[in-house]
Design an enzyme around this catalytic site. Structure first.
Site, PDB file in Angstrom:
ATOM      1  N   ARG A  18      18.219  -8.626  -1.476  1.00 48.80           N
ATOM      2  CA  ARG A  18      17.240  -9.080  -1.769  1.00 48.80           C
ATOM      3  C   ARG A  18      16.895  -8.976  -3.321  1.00 48.80           C
ATOM      4  O   ARG A  18      17.003  -8.015  -3.948  1.00 48.80           O
ATOM      5  CB  ARG A  18      16.039  -8.236  -1.225  1.00 48.80           C
ATOM      6  N   ALA A  77       5.308  -3.678  -0.954  1.00 51.21           N
ATOM      7  CA  ALA A  77       3.984  -4.336  -1.357  1.00 51.21           C
ATOM      8  C   ALA A  77       2.883  -3.666  -0.768  1.00 51.21           C
ATOM      9  O   ALA A  77       1.607  -3.982  -1.070  1.00 51.21           O
ATOM     10  CB  ALA A  77       4.145  -5.871  -0.808  1.00 51.21           C
ATOM     11  N   HIS A  80      -0.033  -2.127  -3.256  1.00 51.05           N
ATOM     12  CA  HIS A  80      -0.960  -2.872  -3.910  1.00 51.05           C
ATOM     13  C   HIS A  80      -2.198  -3.090  -3.033  1.00 51.05           C
ATOM     14  O   HIS A  80      -3.287  -3.675  -3.484  1.00 51.05           O
ATOM     15  CB  HIS A  80      -0.440  -4.303  -4.454  1.00 51.05           C
ATOM     16  N   ASP A  87      -5.441   6.267   2.532  1.00 56.23           N
ATOM     17  CA  ASP A  87      -6.005   7.219   3.226  1.00 56.23           C
ATOM     18  C   ASP A  87      -5.231   8.200   3.953  1.00 56.23           C
ATOM     19  O   ASP A  87      -5.399   9.535   3.924  1.00 56.23           O
ATOM     20  CB  ASP A  87      -6.987   6.689   4.347  1.00 56.23           C
ATOM     21  N   ARG A 111       1.048  -7.116  -8.671  1.00 50.48           N
ATOM     22  CA  ARG A 111       1.683  -5.699  -8.610  1.00 50.48           C
ATOM     23  C   ARG A 111       1.319  -4.612  -9.663  1.00 50.48           C
ATOM     24  O   ARG A 111       1.758  -3.388  -9.621  1.00 50.48           O
ATOM     25  CB  ARG A 111       3.247  -6.029  -8.903  1.00 50.48           C
TER      26      ARG A 111
END
Length: 143
Positions: A18, A77, A80, A87, A111
């Site tokens: 990736r 990801a 963000h 929590d 980001r």
């Protein structure tokens, strides 16, 4: 036996394939192998999940385990926007170090904000695979 959990979120199973210009060409397995060699005296455990619920369940399980020294967490990801993960981190006694391989501040605007950073004991970003080493060292210095 005391251990540190290295927890990886979505798409990190694709490291090495990736966006190598951003994440490098090392696979997750290679990174973990190097960490286990470098920190041979520590039990390093690893989990990677693409789903938010699985990450939360893993945080709960390790975070309340008295044998867990702490968690090195690359939430991908979810960093963000996942208030549910934030929590979960806030709810557990184990310290969590947020890590990112890339310098998120030098990337896309979305980001630049981490919703998990305020509930983590620290953040390491921008050092490639070495971000994990630095996260482990930070936890060990607290222990």
């Amino acid at each position: 036996m005391k251990y540190i959990l290295i927890l990886n979120g979505p798409n990190l199973n694709l490291l090495g394939q990736r966006e190598p210009g951003i994440y490098g060409t090392e696979t997750l397995e290679t990174i973990l192998e190097g960490l286990r060699i470098r920190f041979a005296e520590i039990d390093l455990r690893h989990e990677q999940h693409n789903g938010e619920g699985e990450l939360i369940d893993t945080l709960h399980a390790a975070g309340f385990d008295p044998d867990c020294i702490g968690i090195v967490f690359n939430a991908g990801a979810y960093t963000h926007y996942s208030y549910a993960i934030a929590d979960a981190i806030a709810a557990i006694p184990a310290p969590v170090v947020e890590v990112h391989m890339s310098n998120v501040q030098a990337r896309e605007e979305f980001r630049h904000r981490s919703v998990i950073a305020p509930v983590c004991c620290g953040t390491v970003a921008g050092f490639g695979a070495d971000s994990y080493r630095l996260g482990i060292e930070a936890l060990l210095s607290r222990h």
